[in-house]
Design an enzyme around this catalytic site. Structure first.
Site, short mmCIF file in Angstrom:
data_model
loop_
_atom_site.label_atom_id
_atom_site.label_comp_id
_atom_site.label_asym_id
_atom_site.label_seq_id
_atom_site.Cartn_x
_atom_site.Cartn_y
_atom_site.Cartn_z
N VAL A 330 0.86 -1.18 0.00
CA VAL A 330 0.00 0.00 0.00
C VAL A 330 0.89 1.23 0.00
CG1 VAL A 330 -1.81 1.27 1.21
CG2 VAL A 330 -1.77 -1.23 1.30
N CYS A 331 0.57 2.20 -0.87
CA CYS A 331 1.26 3.48 -0.90
C CYS A 331 2.75 3.26 -1.15
CB CYS A 331 0.98 4.20 0.43
SG CYS A 331 1.45 5.94 0.47
N THR A 332 3.62 3.87 -0.34
CA THR A 332 5.05 3.74 -0.54
C THR A 332 5.60 2.40 -0.04
OG1 THR A 332 5.40 4.93 1.53
CG2 THR A 332 5.54 6.21 -0.52
N THR A 350 2.46 3.52 -6.60
CA THR A 350 2.82 4.01 -5.27
C THR A 350 2.08 5.32 -5.04
OG1 THR A 350 4.69 4.42 -3.78
CG2 THR A 350 4.83 5.36 -6.01
N ALA A 380 -2.03 2.43 -4.75
CA ALA A 380 -1.52 3.79 -4.69
C ALA A 380 -1.58 4.31 -3.25
CB ALA A 380 -2.30 4.67 -5.66
#
Length: 467
Positions: A330-332, A350, A380
């Site tokens: 998830v995300c970074t 990301t 993202a």
């Protein structure tokens, strides 16, 4: 504390729903200049780890007695545990004493039940998780159909991410609309549920009974041969909403598909600090879940950059990924996957601010809510983890089950100002993204060196042990 500082207190209790708490906390932690000075604080009867309705404990930052007169008191929901909380005298006494002087008295999820039990909602309308409308009526309040409801001091939100949306409105009040917009972008709150909105269903009565009485749902005994573990990785400073969104989805999935068990893991069973000002405690260690069926890596900002070089995080992610059926982020969190060499030549995504680093690690960035490439599934920024987790739930079971999970957590997102218009991002966020991209080669270089060294060491070990 400074006399002009506004304190926003979030009282918690055993069995609290983390998403109802962490969503608003994440929004209200948005940095920015101008507006009111305030701070958020999670308070409990005691400042010690507290069980939630997921396999994760929360550590309140202060006790009820230490925050007696907050500017706002906002009670998060807690599934069936909130029904018990309506008889928790310590909690009710705190809410009753804090409410008269508070400028905002609010609730998310089914937290309105606590406000009602404290005598604050008699004859008043309140938004609440759809499955708890009947208990709210029994406590003398009037359930409202709105996702969130702002009526003077009283502010309530339903389940899922409605608390996130209510917090955006409160952030706009405290810091201005521009900062609230930046908060929405930072969390990439541009929800795109894989099956669209899930509204009322003929089976809602049965589902509501299951949610209010968890013992009526099928369960699997821990440690059974058919149990498949989903390991969600912790590390200091992580963006905890990256973790909580999928965890809430997967914990509910376990109610309907008992063969899957989400677990939170870290090197030790001890409180882990997060970006939301609340520490969390995992229920397993890395050693105890060495070979999960699925591994999920959440992200963050600078702490994630540090984690890319942390041997504890690197070793676990690399070894767990080697035997896992699916590797997700998830995300970074995808930067950590890239840092251990898992994304070379792969499609990936990301957080909107960080594609430069992702590409410096050898991946091809796609600006999408989630991206699949073989056994990799990446989402993202921040809130996208919820959408990705629902997609994962459908992949593990079927769409009907995943839709039931979405309805159960009351995930019916309705951002107050609509989604994010990526073609019209303001100048400052674009400049921040550009600065991160300029630093990307240097950030990625250390991870690449570590990966090369690890691969060389592994190759030497194979040569030594080869018969």
């Amino acid at each position: 504390m400074p006399g002009n500082e506004k304190v926003l207190a979030f009282p918690v209790y055993p069995g609290v729903t983390p998403l109802d708490l962490i969503g608003p906390l994440t929004v209200l932690k948005t940095p920015g200049i101008g507006g009111a000075r305030y701070r958020t604080v999670v308070v409990g009867e005691r400042a010690e780890p507290l069980a939630t309705d997921t396999p994760l404990q929360l550590q309140p930052a202060a006790t009820f007695a230490e925050v007696p007169d907050p500017w706002a008191v906002i009670v998060p929901g807690g599934g069936a545990s909130t029904l018990a909380a309506t008889e928790n005298e310590a909690l009710l006494s705190y809410v009753r004493s804090a409410a008269p002087g508070a400028q905002v008295v609010g609730a998310t999820g089914n937290g309105a039940l606590v406000l009602a039990a404290a005598g604050l909602l008699r004859g008043k309308r309140a938004a609440i998780h759809w499955a708890y409308q009947e208990p709210l009526e029994e406590l003398g309040a009037v359930p409202a159909p709105e996702r969130w409801l702002v009526g003077g001091r009283l502010q309530t939100a339903a389940g899922g991410t409605a608390g996130f949306e209510l917090a955006l409105l409160l952030l706009a009040r405290l810091r201005g609309r521009a900062i609230a917009g930046f908060g929405q972008l930072s969390a990439e709150y541009d929800p795109q549920p894989p099956f669209g909105r899930v509204g009322p269903d003929p089976a809602d009565d049965e589902l509501a009974r299951t949610l209010r009485h968890p013992g009526s749902a099928p369960t699997a005994e821990p440690g059974t041969g058919d149990e498949r573990l989903i390991a969600l990785v912790l590390y200091p400073g992580l963006t905890v909403l990256d973790l909580i969104g999928p965890l809430q989805v997967l914990t509910m999935l376990q109610r309907f598909a008992p063969g899957y068990r989400p677990v939170t893991v870290w090197a030790r069973r001890e409180p882990v600090p997060t970006d939301a000002g609340v520490s969390v405690v995992p229920d397993r260690t890395f050693e105890e879940v060495a070979h999960p069926a699925i591994v999920l890596v959440p992200g963050g900002a600078l702490p994630t950059i540090r984690a890319m070089s942390d041997p504890l995080v690197r070793d676990y992610v690399r070894s767990a990924a080697a035997s896992a059926d699916l590797v997700t982020s998830v995300c970074t969190g995808s930067l950590i996957l890239g840092a251990v060499g898992l994304l070379e030549g792969r499609q990936a995504t990301t957080n909107w601010f960080y594609p430069g680093i992702l590409e410096s690690l050898g991946a091809t960035y796609q600006q999408r809510r989630w991206v699949e490439d073989g056994n990799l599934i990446m989402s993202a920024g921040v809130s996208a983890g919820i959408d990705m987790a629902l997609h994962l739930a459908a992949r593990l079971t079927d769409e009907a089950t995943a839709r039931r999970v979405q309805r159960a957590i009351d995930y019916d997102p309705q951002p107050p100002w609509g989604g994010i218009d990526y073609a019209r991002i303001p100048r400052l966020p674009r400049a921040m993204r550009g600065a991160i991209s300029l630093a990307a080669p240097a950030v990625a270089a250390r991870s690449k060196r570590l990966t090369r060294a690890e691969r060389s060491k592994a190759a030497d070990t194979q040569l030594v042990t080869r018969p």
